[in-house]
Design a protein around this motif. Structure first.
Motif, PDB file in Angstrom:
ATOM      1  N   THR A  63       0.818  -1.143  -0.173  1.00  0.00           N
ATOM      2  CA  THR A  63      -0.190   0.109   0.113  1.00  0.00           C
ATOM      3  C   THR A  63       1.089   1.310  -0.008  1.00  0.00           C
ATOM      4  O   THR A  63       1.995   1.335   0.588  1.00  0.00           O
ATOM      5  CB  THR A  63      -0.949  -0.115   1.432  1.00  0.00           C
ATOM      6  OG1 THR A  63      -1.870   1.095   0.957  1.00  0.00           O
ATOM      7  CG2 THR A  63      -0.165   0.101   2.573  1.00  0.00           C
ATOM      8  N   ASN A  98      -3.202   5.259  -4.166  1.00  0.00           N
ATOM      9  CA  ASN A  98      -4.081   4.233  -4.016  1.00  0.00           C
ATOM     10  C   ASN A  98      -4.540   3.983  -5.277  1.00  0.00           C
ATOM     11  O   ASN A  98      -5.002   3.079  -5.905  1.00  0.00           O
ATOM     12  CB  ASN A  98      -5.171   4.598  -2.872  1.00  0.00           C
ATOM     13  CG  ASN A  98      -4.538   4.438  -1.519  1.00  0.00           C
ATOM     14  OD1 ASN A  98      -4.096   3.438  -1.247  1.00  0.00           O
ATOM     15  ND2 ASN A  98      -4.944   5.488  -0.988  1.00  0.00           N
ATOM     16  N   ASN A 116      -4.690  -1.336   1.525  1.00  0.00           N
ATOM     17  CA  ASN A 116      -5.232  -0.614   2.544  1.00  0.00           C
ATOM     18  C   ASN A 116      -6.626  -1.068   2.833  1.00  0.00           C
ATOM     19  O   ASN A 116      -7.279  -1.534   2.091  1.00  0.00           O
ATOM     20  CB  ASN A 116      -4.948   0.748   2.637  1.00  0.00           C
ATOM     21  CG  ASN A 116      -5.786   1.818   1.734  1.00  0.00           C
ATOM     22  OD1 ASN A 116      -6.698   0.933   1.328  1.00  0.00           O
ATOM     23  ND2 ASN A 116      -5.720   2.833   1.619  1.00  0.00           N
ATOM     24  N   GLY A 119      -9.267   0.283   0.801  1.00  0.00           N
ATOM     25  CA  GLY A 119      -9.292   0.290  -0.569  1.00  0.00           C
ATOM     26  C   GLY A 119      -9.567  -1.634  -1.003  1.00  0.00           C
ATOM     27  O   GLY A 119      -9.704  -1.599  -1.893  1.00  0.00           O
ATOM     28  N   THR A 170      -6.748  10.973   3.741  1.00  0.00           N
ATOM     29  CA  THR A 170      -5.701  10.343   2.939  1.00  0.00           C
ATOM     30  C   THR A 170      -6.222  10.153   1.737  1.00  0.00           C
ATOM     31  O   THR A 170      -5.668  10.783   0.654  1.00  0.00           O
ATOM     32  CB  THR A 170      -5.119   9.186   3.690  1.00  0.00           C
ATOM     33  OG1 THR A 170      -6.241   8.200   3.769  1.00  0.00           O
ATOM     34  CG2 THR A 170      -4.622   9.464   5.147  1.00  0.00           C
ATOM     35  N   SER A 171      -7.193   9.383   1.387  1.00  0.00           N
ATOM     36  CA  SER A 171      -7.901   9.277   0.108  1.00  0.00           C
ATOM     37  C   SER A 171      -9.314   8.808   0.135  1.00  0.00           C
ATOM     38  O   SER A 171      -9.723   8.168   1.150  1.00  0.00           O
ATOM     39  CB  SER A 171      -7.109   8.256  -0.727  1.00  0.00           C
ATOM     40  OG  SER A 171      -7.214   6.746  -0.038  1.00  0.00           O
ATOM     41  N   SER A 174     -10.049   5.372   1.258  1.00  0.00           N
ATOM     42  CA  SER A 174      -9.390   4.991   3.100  1.00  0.00           C
ATOM     43  C   SER A 174     -10.363   4.675   3.817  1.00  0.00           C
ATOM     44  O   SER A 174     -11.279   5.657   4.091  1.00  0.00           O
ATOM     45  CB  SER A 174      -8.052   5.756   3.370  1.00  0.00           C
ATOM     46  OG  SER A 174      -7.898   5.510   4.488  1.00  0.00           O
ATOM     47  N   ASN A 175     -10.515   3.502   4.680  1.00  0.00           N
ATOM     48  CA  ASN A 175     -11.284   3.470   5.814  1.00  0.00           C
ATOM     49  C   ASN A 175     -10.925   4.417   7.119  1.00  0.00           C
ATOM     50  O   ASN A 175     -11.719   5.497   7.299  1.00  0.00           O
ATOM     51  CB  ASN A 175     -11.245   1.910   6.093  1.00  0.00           C
ATOM     52  CG  ASN A 175     -12.171   1.999   7.602  1.00  0.00           C
ATOM     53  OD1 ASN A 175     -13.147   1.858   7.394  1.00  0.00           O
ATOM     54  ND2 ASN A 175     -11.682   1.415   8.665  1.00  0.00           N
ATOM     55  N   GLY A 177      -8.790   6.851   6.780  1.00  0.00           N
ATOM     56  CA  GLY A 177      -8.267   8.115   6.330  1.00  0.00           C
ATOM     57  C   GLY A 177      -9.503   9.110   5.879  1.00  0.00           C
ATOM     58  O   GLY A 177      -9.417  10.030   5.210  1.00  0.00           O
ATOM     59  N   SER A 204      -1.618   9.796   1.707  1.00  0.00           N
ATOM     60  CA  SER A 204      -1.102   8.887   2.650  1.00  0.00           C
ATOM     61  C   SER A 204      -1.090   9.079   4.148  1.00  0.00           C
ATOM     62  O   SER A 204      -1.276  10.294   4.344  1.00  0.00           O
ATOM     63  CB  SER A 204       0.281   8.210   2.082  1.00  0.00           C
ATOM     64  OG  SER A 204       1.137   9.172   2.555  1.00  0.00           O
ATOM     65  N   HIS A 205      -1.121   8.039   4.938  1.00  0.00           N
ATOM     66  CA  HIS A 205      -1.069   8.365   6.267  1.00  0.00           C
ATOM     67  C   HIS A 205       0.302   9.033   6.802  1.00  0.00           C
ATOM     68  O   HIS A 205       0.215   9.829   7.680  1.00  0.00           O
ATOM     69  CB  HIS A 205      -1.178   7.135   7.220  1.00  0.00           C
ATOM     70  CG  HIS A 205      -2.700   6.444   6.951  1.00  0.00           C
ATOM     71  ND1 HIS A 205      -3.963   6.946   7.494  1.00  0.00           N
ATOM     72  CD2 HIS A 205      -3.106   5.455   5.805  1.00  0.00           C
ATOM     73  CE1 HIS A 205      -4.879   6.106   7.110  1.00  0.00           C
ATOM     74  NE2 HIS A 205      -4.516   5.337   6.296  1.00  0.00           N
ATOM     75  N   THR A 253      -3.955  -3.988   6.700  1.00  0.00           N
ATOM     76  CA  THR A 253      -4.001  -3.980   5.362  1.00  0.00           C
ATOM     77  C   THR A 253      -4.224  -5.552   4.801  1.00  0.00           C
ATOM     78  O   THR A 253      -3.834  -6.546   5.541  1.00  0.00           O
ATOM     79  CB  THR A 253      -2.405  -3.815   5.019  1.00  0.00           C
ATOM     80  OG1 THR A 253      -2.141  -2.535   5.076  1.00  0.00           O
ATOM     81  CG2 THR A 253      -2.203  -4.414   3.462  1.00  0.00           C
TER      82      THR A 253
END
Length: 321
Positions: A63, A98, A116, A119, A170-171, A174-175, A177, A204-205, A253
């Motif tokens: 990831t 991602n 992730n 994702g 993050t994106s 993302s759960n 994020g 990203s984190h 992940t």
């Protein structure tokens, strides 16, 4: 009860409330390119052997992280083990986002990957991803928590203080994020993104954490396992950020294969994960920082149930075709 325990208990109830209207029944959202005759919610291996892929080189991607080169070294011993177990050359693919990782899977350029948490449903439904394992502690426990963090002295001390401020995600896939904090803020605090608070997407984190520390973002939603590893590597220090919220535990992940790899190759890949000896490796050194020490079997149907339900609560659909 500690404040951390209270916050985790609160989010457990909050998420339950947020998803009360969402269907809890398992159902497949697979692209029409895939079939699921056994009802396990992931793409079947093609019945027609002419559709099986048996590449000379397996492409592996972890990831997206801030510095993919660091993780190329972390994974190098495992990838040597994977090469020996499968009889294939193995190449590490340093994905930058991602979206790039998802597209590589859909395009058939990615064979083995770690996606992730949030994702994974996208990869399953749109890319034919077949997850089978995650990292776990020696006792078999696994997972991470979503945290909402801020820099010391920001004036943000509790969730209500996010009103009118900036929160970095993050994106969108993302759960921790994006999806879990969005459900939380909407249901528990009545806050909508870009209406009650400003948003940014860091990618990203790692970027979110460093962005908060450098005061590029006032707050961020992160996976705490990433923070633990950055702290252990000396990238950040204790006290660089403050935590205002900690969630219940989510699966981490997931690792798996493209659906159309030769069945014997998929079996060999799975056995490579489960037979890997972590002791003394760079993988052990890196992931011990978040309490992980082995690969254990999982299923998408069971272990991603809460993640799918959070996605449903956020109105997520998979229009892959």
């Amino acid at each position: 009860m500690t404040s951390q325990t209270f916050r985790r208990t609160l989010l457990a109830g909050t998420i339950a409330g947020a998803i009360a209207a969402a269907s809890l029944a398992a159902h497949a959202d697979l692209s029409s390119r895939y079939v699921d005759t056994d009802g396990d919610m992931i793409a079947d291996i093609p019945a027609d052997a002419s559709q099986w892929a048996d590449p000379d080189t397996l492409v592996f991607a972890y990831t997206p992280v801030e510095d993919p080169a660091v993780y190329a070294d972390v994974w190098s011993d495992f990838l040597d083990h994977l090469a020996e177990a499968t009889g294939k050359r193995v190449q590490f693919f340093p994905v930058q986002s991602n979206a790039a990782q998802q597209e590589a899977l859909r395009a058939g350029r990615l064979h083995v990957a770690g996606f992730n948490t949030g994702g994974v449903p996208v990869a399953v439904n749109c890319g034919g991803f077949r997850p089978f394992t995650i990292m776990a502690a020696e006792d078999g426990s696994f997972g991470y928590e979503m945290e909402i963090i801020t820099w010391p002295g920001s004036g943000i001390e509790q969730m209500e203080d996010l009103a009118g401020r900036q929160l970095a995600f993050t994106s969108p896939t993302s759960n921790s994020g994006f999806r879990a904090p969005s459900a939380l803020l909407r249901s528990e605090y009545g806050m909508e993104a870009d209406e009650d608070f400003e948003t940014a997407f860091s990618g990203s984190h790692d970027n979110s954490i460093l962005g908060v520390i450098n005061k590029d973002y006032e707050a961020a939603a992160i996976a705490n396992s990433v923070g633990h590893r950055m702290l252990a590597r000396g990238v950040i220090e204790e006290g660089d950020y403050e935590i205002i919220y900690t969630s219940e535990t989510f699966p981490t992940t997931a690792y798996g294969t493209a659906h159309n790899l030769h069945p014997e190759l998929q079996e060999a890949i799975q056995q490579a994960f489960f037979s890997y000896d972590w002791e003394g490796t760079a993988l052990e050194a890196e992931f011990a920082n978040s309490g992980e020490a082995q690969f254990i079997p999982v299923t998408y149907e069971e272990h991603w149930s809460v993640i799918r339900t959070i996605a449903e609560a956020n109105g997520v659909t998979y229009d892959c075709d």
